[in-house]
Design an enzyme around this catalytic site. Structure first.
Site, PDB file in Angstrom:
ATOM      1  N   GLU A 240      -6.196  -7.685   3.089  1.00 51.18           N
ATOM      2  CA  GLU A 240      -5.798  -9.108   3.436  1.00 51.18           C
ATOM      3  C   GLU A 240      -5.102  -9.761   2.252  1.00 51.18           C
ATOM      4  O   GLU A 240      -5.832 -10.131   1.222  1.00 51.18           O
ATOM      5  CB  GLU A 240      -6.825  -9.561   3.995  1.00 51.18           C
ATOM      6  N   LEU A 241      -3.905 -10.059   1.988  1.00 48.99           N
ATOM      7  CA  LEU A 241      -3.070 -10.677   0.862  1.00 48.99           C
ATOM      8  C   LEU A 241      -3.694 -11.750   0.463  1.00 48.99           C
ATOM      9  O   LEU A 241      -3.889 -12.816   1.292  1.00 48.99           O
ATOM     10  CB  LEU A 241      -1.876 -10.859   1.361  1.00 48.99           C
ATOM     11  N   ASP A 242      -4.167 -11.763  -0.768  1.00 54.30           N
ATOM     12  CA  ASP A 242      -4.784 -12.972  -1.448  1.00 54.30           C
ATOM     13  C   ASP A 242      -5.971 -13.736  -0.759  1.00 54.30           C
ATOM     14  O   ASP A 242      -6.597 -14.784  -0.821  1.00 54.30           O
ATOM     15  CB  ASP A 242      -3.553 -14.180  -1.598  1.00 54.30           C
ATOM     16  N   GLU A 243      -6.714 -12.786   0.054  1.00 57.51           N
ATOM     17  CA  GLU A 243      -8.035 -13.285   0.712  1.00 57.51           C
ATOM     18  C   GLU A 243      -9.231 -12.418   0.262  1.00 57.51           C
ATOM     19  O   GLU A 243     -10.298 -12.432   0.703  1.00 57.51           O
ATOM     20  CB  GLU A 243      -7.735 -13.030   2.612  1.00 57.51           C
TER      21      GLU A 243
END
Length: 297
Positions: A240-243
């Site tokens: 999950e991008l940047d999560e």
């Protein structure tokens, strides 16, 4: 900095310092079992930090620093004995490491140099106890700046059209050779397959405008909105991008007098500090993941 990382004339030899990091369901007797095991093994506890997520029935996390003569020779047996006598009994996830063996770290970068050079500089000064195995970049721009640090610089072209080929080459270089990968403003998205196959954690840094100012020119967008804070976030990388779980964050105040260039400069300063803290804490075995959170002990 801690005395375990940088021994002086008044501290114990780093070669005899161990770190025990663990997580399990909370229940009575945990601290006594851990301390008793280390005492029976001839170890002396130097420091102990612990945290429970709730008063009862939560998750227990502990970081123990201990001194044990001859640790290097005894480490493997100590780990097996701890697993059999303590960890299995309490269903613990644990990691036992030696302070004298720095983490092997690879740094991925693109064209921006501020985070990359800061990590290399702090490492050379002894502020980051790690062994930088390589710098990999999808551009060759920073080769001359990395060369004085004596670290191998490897140019692996990468963009969305050749992502599979680039990641295959990166995996050939990284897999089995490093304990941590740091994305020092590496401006490429990594696939889920890469994250699975690389075999070690990854730490990323980004400005804290996300997700409010995603895409190109975030500082210009932030200036137009009249932001009052500029910040940065370091986190573990997930699909999950940047999560991923946040490790560290920080901010500086700004106002209407600051230009876009001012915001960009101040943002770079915060990114350097936040990323170096996150890498330091990981290399010192201070971080326990709890769901999508981190506990820094």
């Amino acid at each position: 900095m801690t005395s375990e990382s940088f021994p002086s004339a008044t501290t114990l030899p780093a070669k005899d310092i161990g770190r025990l990091l663990l997580r399990c369901a909370d229940r009575p007797g945990l601290v006594a079992a851990i301390s008793g095991f280390l005492s029976d093994a001839g170890a002396n506890i130097i420091s102990l930090d612990q945290h429970s997520t709730t008063q009862t029935g939560g998750t227990f996390m502990q970081r123990t620093i201990f001194h044990m003569p001859g640790l290097a020779a005894a480490r493997d047996e100590l780990e097996r004995e701890f697993a059999a006598r303590v960890a299995d009994q309490f269903a613990m996830d644990f990691r036992l490491t030696e302070a004298a063996k720095p983490k092997r770290v690879a740094i991925l970068a693109s064209r921006e140099d501020h985070c990359l050079l800061d990590l290399l500089w702090r490492n050379r000064r002894g502020e980051l106890d790690m062994s930088v195995a390589m710098v990999i970049s999808n551009h060759s721009d920073l080769a001359d700046q990395v060369r004085p640090f004596g670290v191998p610089f490897l140019h692996v072209p990468a963009h969305k059209d050749i992502r599979a080929e680039a990641e295959a080459r990166q995996l050939d270089l990284l897999r089995g050779n490093v304990d941590l990968v740091v994305l020092a403003r590496y401006m490429q998205i990594l696939s889920g397959a890469f994250l699975t196959e690389v075999g070690c954690p990854l730490i990323n840094i980004h400005h804290s405008f996300l997700p409010a100012f995603v895409g190109e020119a975030p500082y210009r967008k932030a200036r137009e909105r009249g932001v009052k804070l500029v910040g940065a976030t370091a986190h573990y990388v997930t699909e999950e991008l940047d999560e991923g779980p946040i490790i560290e964050q920080d901010v500086v105040r700004v106002d209407h007098r600051h230009t876009v260039d001012d915001l960009r400069r101040l943002g770079a300063d915060v990114e350097r500090v936040v990323l170096s803290r996150a890498v330091l804490w990981h290399c010192e075995d201070r971080i326990v993941q709890h769901g999508n959170q981190t506990i820094v002990l």
